[in-house]
Design an enzyme around this catalytic site. Sequence first.
Site, PDB file in Angstrom:
ATOM      1  N   HIS A  12     -14.990   1.358   3.191  1.00 22.43           N
ATOM      2  CA  HIS A  12     -14.161   1.037   4.360  1.00 22.43           C
ATOM      3  C   HIS A  12     -13.257   2.216   4.747  1.00 22.43           C
ATOM      4  O   HIS A  12     -12.044   2.082   4.909  1.00 22.43           O
ATOM      5  CB  HIS A  12     -13.304  -0.210   4.105  1.00 22.43           C
ATOM      6  N   ARG A  44     -17.883  -4.662  11.307  1.00 23.90           N
ATOM      7  CA  ARG A  44     -17.424  -5.799  10.522  1.00 23.90           C
ATOM      8  C   ARG A  44     -18.562  -6.300   9.655  1.00 23.90           C
ATOM      9  O   ARG A  44     -19.690  -6.474  10.118  1.00 23.90           O
ATOM     10  CB  ARG A  44     -16.914  -6.924  11.437  1.00 23.90           C
TER      11      ARG A  44
END
Length: 306
Positions: free
Chosen positions: A269, A221
Amino acid sequence: MRVFFAAPAAMWDRWAPALRAACPEMELCRDGDPASFDAVIYAPGYPAAGREMDFSPFTRARLVQSLWAGVERIVGNPTLTQPLCRMVDPGLAQGMAEWCLGWTMRFHLGMDRYPQDGIWRNSVVPPLACARKVTILGMGELGRAVAAMLRGVGFDVTGWSASGKPVPGVRVLGAAALPEALARAEVLISLLPDTPQTRGLLDARRLALLPRGAVLLNPGRGTVLDDDALLAELNSNRLGHAVLDVFRIEPLPPAHPFWRHQRVTVTPHIAAETRPASAAPVAAENLRRAMDGRPLLHLVDPARGY
């Protein structure tokens, strides 16, 4: 059972066939009276970007099954009173482990040390994997999968988690031992969730504990990392490189300095993806458990945030 598919419209064509194949007794719908549904399958971005879903009309629902491993975008929703389960997809775990192994091997072997320019560079021979110390922050499903793959190659792997819960075959340090976990990390892999306790955890003080030349991999994250502190460590030549797959703002703005820094590699990502073929059976099992009144898999603790 009737199940409401609360996910962006673009996901329907990929997910609906896999979910129906895994759970043929399910009636999967995209509209209807909310009070008529036994469960909700959810993904962020529904009903629209920037808006929270209202779960209060789903009075009959016994389960909200997330299609994402991370639940930070839903766990704080005040209308969510139904049990929430996160997605633990074996395909996602495999993909994450492969991404971490690939980037770890790149820096372990010094693959960028050999430009094809006719110069014979044989003064540095990489150590064997057993001599390379790797620390994994976060020893949940993903952390355990990454640790198993790296250990299989021979890396010296230590895990860290706030609880310090034991993991077979891996030395795991607890909350108070974070400085020790960082100080040994020639390669640091962050797989921590986004919680109030983890936000900004890798700040200037803690990044300074890493060995000189260490490499940071962050496919977990983006909120865990202090961006400015990382850039300062890289600019001082203390850290060797950072490979970043997640960011505080996504997509990462084109003007962000990460894009231009010679010691930063940005991946968009893609370290791990929830795959319908492997994730649908997980959702199906939880739907059946909810209907039968059996314990749910991967139930989220709202107090912990995951």
